[in-house]
Design a protein around this motif. Structure first.
Motif, PDB file in Angstrom:
ATOM      1  N   ASP A 129       0.836  -1.201   0.000  1.00 49.80           N
ATOM      2  CA  ASP A 129       0.000   0.000   0.000  1.00 49.80           C
ATOM      3  C   ASP A 129       0.869   1.248   0.000  1.00 49.80           C
ATOM      4  O   ASP A 129       0.637   2.190  -0.777  1.00 49.80           O
ATOM      5  CB  ASP A 129      -0.924   0.018   1.215  1.00 49.80           C
ATOM      6  CG  ASP A 129      -2.056  -0.998   1.115  1.00 49.80           C
ATOM      7  OD1 ASP A 129      -2.365  -1.419  -0.011  1.00 49.80           O
ATOM      8  OD2 ASP A 129      -2.630  -1.348   2.161  1.00 49.80           O
ATOM      9  N   ARG A 159      -1.253  -6.745  -8.180  1.00 48.77           N
ATOM     10  CA  ARG A 159      -1.904  -6.738  -6.865  1.00 48.77           C
ATOM     11  C   ARG A 159      -3.384  -7.105  -6.950  1.00 48.77           C
ATOM     12  O   ARG A 159      -3.885  -7.850  -6.115  1.00 48.77           O
ATOM     13  CB  ARG A 159      -1.774  -5.363  -6.216  1.00 48.77           C
ATOM     14  CG  ARG A 159      -0.389  -4.982  -5.771  1.00 48.77           C
ATOM     15  CD  ARG A 159      -0.442  -3.766  -4.868  1.00 48.77           C
ATOM     16  NE  ARG A 159      -1.060  -4.111  -3.578  1.00 48.77           N
ATOM     17  CZ  ARG A 159      -1.420  -3.204  -2.666  1.00 48.77           C
ATOM     18  NH1 ARG A 159      -1.243  -1.917  -2.913  1.00 48.77           N
ATOM     19  NH2 ARG A 159      -1.944  -3.600  -1.527  1.00 48.77           N
ATOM     20  N   ARG A 160      -4.082  -6.555  -7.953  1.00 55.71           N
ATOM     21  CA  ARG A 160      -5.539  -6.689  -7.958  1.00 55.71           C
ATOM     22  C   ARG A 160      -6.095  -7.359  -9.210  1.00 55.71           C
ATOM     23  O   ARG A 160      -7.271  -7.689  -9.265  1.00 55.71           O
ATOM     24  CB  ARG A 160      -6.179  -5.302  -7.766  1.00 55.71           C
ATOM     25  CG  ARG A 160      -5.853  -4.718  -6.391  1.00 55.71           C
ATOM     26  CD  ARG A 160      -6.563  -3.414  -6.127  1.00 55.71           C
ATOM     27  NE  ARG A 160      -5.962  -2.279  -6.810  1.00 55.71           N
ATOM     28  CZ  ARG A 160      -4.877  -1.649  -6.388  1.00 55.71           C
ATOM     29  NH1 ARG A 160      -4.240  -2.051  -5.304  1.00 55.71           N
ATOM     30  NH2 ARG A 160      -4.414  -0.600  -7.041  1.00 55.71           N
ATOM     31  N   ASP A 162      -6.835  -6.095 -11.953  1.00 59.45           N
ATOM     32  CA  ASP A 162      -7.869  -5.242 -12.536  1.00 59.45           C
ATOM     33  C   ASP A 162      -7.282  -4.534 -13.753  1.00 59.45           C
ATOM     34  O   ASP A 162      -6.555  -3.544 -13.629  1.00 59.45           O
ATOM     35  CB  ASP A 162      -8.352  -4.229 -11.498  1.00 59.45           C
ATOM     36  CG  ASP A 162      -9.567  -3.429 -11.959  1.00 59.45           C
ATOM     37  OD1 ASP A 162      -9.667  -3.151 -13.168  1.00 59.45           O
ATOM     38  OD2 ASP A 162     -10.403  -3.091 -11.099  1.00 59.45           O
ATOM     39  N   GLU A 165      -8.265  -0.740 -14.196  1.00 60.40           N
ATOM     40  CA  GLU A 165      -7.556   0.159 -13.290  1.00 60.40           C
ATOM     41  C   GLU A 165      -6.114   0.355 -13.742  1.00 60.40           C
ATOM     42  O   GLU A 165      -5.584   1.465 -13.700  1.00 60.40           O
ATOM     43  CB  GLU A 165      -7.588  -0.396 -11.868  1.00 60.40           C
ATOM     44  CG  GLU A 165      -6.974   0.535 -10.839  1.00 60.40           C
ATOM     45  CD  GLU A 165      -6.927  -0.057  -9.443  1.00 60.40           C
ATOM     46  OE1 GLU A 165      -6.403   0.628  -8.539  1.00 60.40           O
ATOM     47  OE2 GLU A 165      -7.391  -1.199  -9.251  1.00 60.40           O
ATOM     48  N   TYR A 342       1.116 -11.272  -4.591  1.00 61.96           N
ATOM     49  CA  TYR A 342       0.382 -10.843  -5.777  1.00 61.96           C
ATOM     50  C   TYR A 342      -0.622 -11.893  -6.242  1.00 61.96           C
ATOM     51  O   TYR A 342      -0.417 -13.094  -6.036  1.00 61.96           O
ATOM     52  CB  TYR A 342       1.358 -10.531  -6.917  1.00 61.96           C
ATOM     53  CG  TYR A 342       2.388  -9.495  -6.538  1.00 61.96           C
ATOM     54  CD1 TYR A 342       2.006  -8.185  -6.280  1.00 61.96           C
ATOM     55  CD2 TYR A 342       3.734  -9.828  -6.424  1.00 61.96           C
ATOM     56  CE1 TYR A 342       2.940  -7.226  -5.929  1.00 61.96           C
ATOM     57  CE2 TYR A 342       4.679  -8.877  -6.060  1.00 61.96           C
ATOM     58  CZ  TYR A 342       4.279  -7.575  -5.820  1.00 61.96           C
ATOM     59  OH  TYR A 342       5.201  -6.632  -5.466  1.00 61.96           O
TER      60      TYR A 342
END
Length: 506
Positions: A129, A159-160, A162, A165, A342
């Protein structure tokens, strides 16, 4: 009191050293700055340039010591603390890097580069973060820096998972003034990581059509076409790039690939060898030359791909401090797994359905990770010594001295694999098995095994793997970086955890 004459001479030397570094003449810069370090009137720039020359020569450990001396001599120098943090980050010593950079911030430094290296160090320390936020701070100060935006987008993706994003990060860079063509190339990288190969090709084809004089963009579009098996389209784009830069090794590399894909191995070999005249250590060109030689029946293939002699297996002993290998591997597993944070693999890497730790593991202070590298050292020494001298691309670079250039870890789950690839930055490459699914032991279908010799495109006649290596916990495999290798997918439950590194001549 500082002599004006002495100061003027030192400034001239430092300016010349900076020019030498910019030109890649690191040894000359090192020799020029060395006598100045011990002078009482040395300034922080003296140490910065000397350390930069050392890093240019791959001597990052020595550069860190020079940077440490700089902060000792000039404890209020914000730039000296930044330089120390950056060098420690390059060495994978994330915790120390963060501390040095925090000192630079306390002294008032607010440069985008400092936020960038702080972000990288925080990510390497597992403080994701904070690392993501620091990279964002770097981009707030320099929003059109596409390389940094691509780095943040890749972190978001890993990380996500997405895609939208991640793509939004690149779109923001374009709005800030990043070149649209380069943004398209970065966007295509993300799309391919997400499995959207058709969309990546469409994006790059349209961009290349709009900018036919952009060689790198056309080359990227050619590669995207080749990933879909569109060899004719790939060749058209590669030849356009060749007309713009006929001697560029990357262009000749792509011409080799498209010629192979269309059944012209002799032409492919000629293209690869032409590129190697310009870039004799280019591992990709050697890898494709080996494939072209294999398809053409040229004896060069046997020289490059002696899989029995050049792929070597070392079942390592238990390190000092552990009672048995199982105990050591358990500790190593825990140390590495704690860093696999991850959900998706990075862009432009060979990992499929897994995660990869990309920061330099040699800088870790974990006892098991440190012990692993101590165990690797005798095997590397033995491999290099056994090579001896020679004229081939592996032995011709053998100075007898070597260093680890990069070190990482990969975690694959069920269905995981590595696509066939080679290592552009290496000389000797490796894999060390920490944990493997039991069911792949002795697998008749080689599930989860390491394979050698198969390129990443389908050819006629077929070019199947020429050797398989069974993964076993505690086993280290060393091989030339130009050799095509991959991991056969495995469908069973279980984890496949590895460490890997590249070695380069010193």
């Amino acid at each position: 009191m500082r002599s004006r004459k002495g100061w003027g001479l030192s400034k001239t030397i430092l300016d010349e050293a900076a020019a030498q570094i910019a030109a890649g003449r690191f040894s000359a810069a090192l020799a020029a700055t060395d006598p100045l370090l011990s002078r009482p009137d040395a300034i922080p720039r003296t140490f910065a340039l000397h350390a930069a020359a050392l890093k240019g020569l791959g001597r990052r450990g020595e550069a860190a010591e020079v940077d440490r001396e700089a902060v000792r001599r000039f404890p209020q120098s914000r730039i000296a603390w930044h330089n120390l943090g950056a060098t420690l980050g390059d060495l994978g010593r994330a915790t120390e890097a963060i501390a040095a950079l925090e000192t630079a911030f306390r002294l008032g430094l607010d440069a985008p580069e400092t936020w960038l290296v702080q972000g990288r160090a925080l990510v390497a320390a597992g403080r994701l973060d904070e690392g993501e936020a620091a990279l964002g701070q770097a981009l707030r100060r320099r929003p059109a820096e596409l390389a940094w935006s691509a780095e943040l987008a890749n972190l978001v993706w890993m990380r996500r998972g997405d895609l939208s994003e991640a793509l939004a990060v690149l779109a923001a860079a374009e709005r800030a003034g990043a070149p649209g063509a380069r943004v398209r190339m970065a966007q295509a990288d993300l799309m391919r990581a997400a499995g959207q190969h058709q969309q990546a090709w469409a994006l790059l084809r349209a961009a290349a059509d709009q900018a036919p004089g952009d060689g790198p963009l056309g080359l990227a579009a050619s590669q995207a076409a080749m990933a879909l098996g569109l060899a004719a389209e790939a060749e058209t784009l590669a030849r356009r790039a060749y007309a713009l830069a006929p001697g560029e090794p990357a262009v000749l590399n792509q011409l080799c690939i498209v010629a192979l894909a269309q059944g012209r191995p002799s032409e492919a070999l000629e293209a690869a060898l032409s590129g190697l005249k310009r870039a004799p250590a280019n591992q990709s060109l050697w890898g494709w030359a080996a494939v072209a030689a294999r398809q053409a029946g040229d004896p060069l293939h046997a020289t490059l791909c002696d899989h029995d002699g050049l792929v070597r297996i070392y079942d390592l002993p238990t390190p000092e401090g552990w009672n048995d290998m199982a105990g050591f591997l358990g500790d190593l597993d825990r140390a590495l797994s704690a860093q696999h944070l991850y959900v998706r693999e990075p862009t432009n890497q060979s990992v499929r359905q897994g995660s990869q730790i990309s920061h330099l593991l040699t800088g870790s202070d974990d006892p098991a990770i440190q012990a692993a590298f101590r165990q690797f050292a005798p095997a590397i020494d033995a491999y290099v010594q056994a090579l001896g001298p020679g004229a081939d691309p592996l032995r011709s670079r053998n100075t007898g001295a070597h260093q680890i250039h990069g070190a990482w870890s990969v975690l694959l789950g069920p269905g995981g694999s590595h696509s066939n690839h080679l290592h552009m930055e290496g000389w000797i490459s490796s894999v060390f098995y920490v944990a493997t699914p039991r069911v792949i032991e002795g697998s008749a279908r080689h599930e989860g095994w390491l394979s050698f010799g198969e390129p990443p495109i389908a050819l006629d006649p077929p070019c199947p793997p020429e050797r398989f290596v069974e993964p076993r916990p505690g086993r280290l495999v060393l091989f030339p970086s130009y050799m095509w290798h991959g991991v056969i997918p495995f469908s069973t439950d279980g984890r496949r955890l590895t460490m890997a590194f590249d070695v380069t001549p010193a």
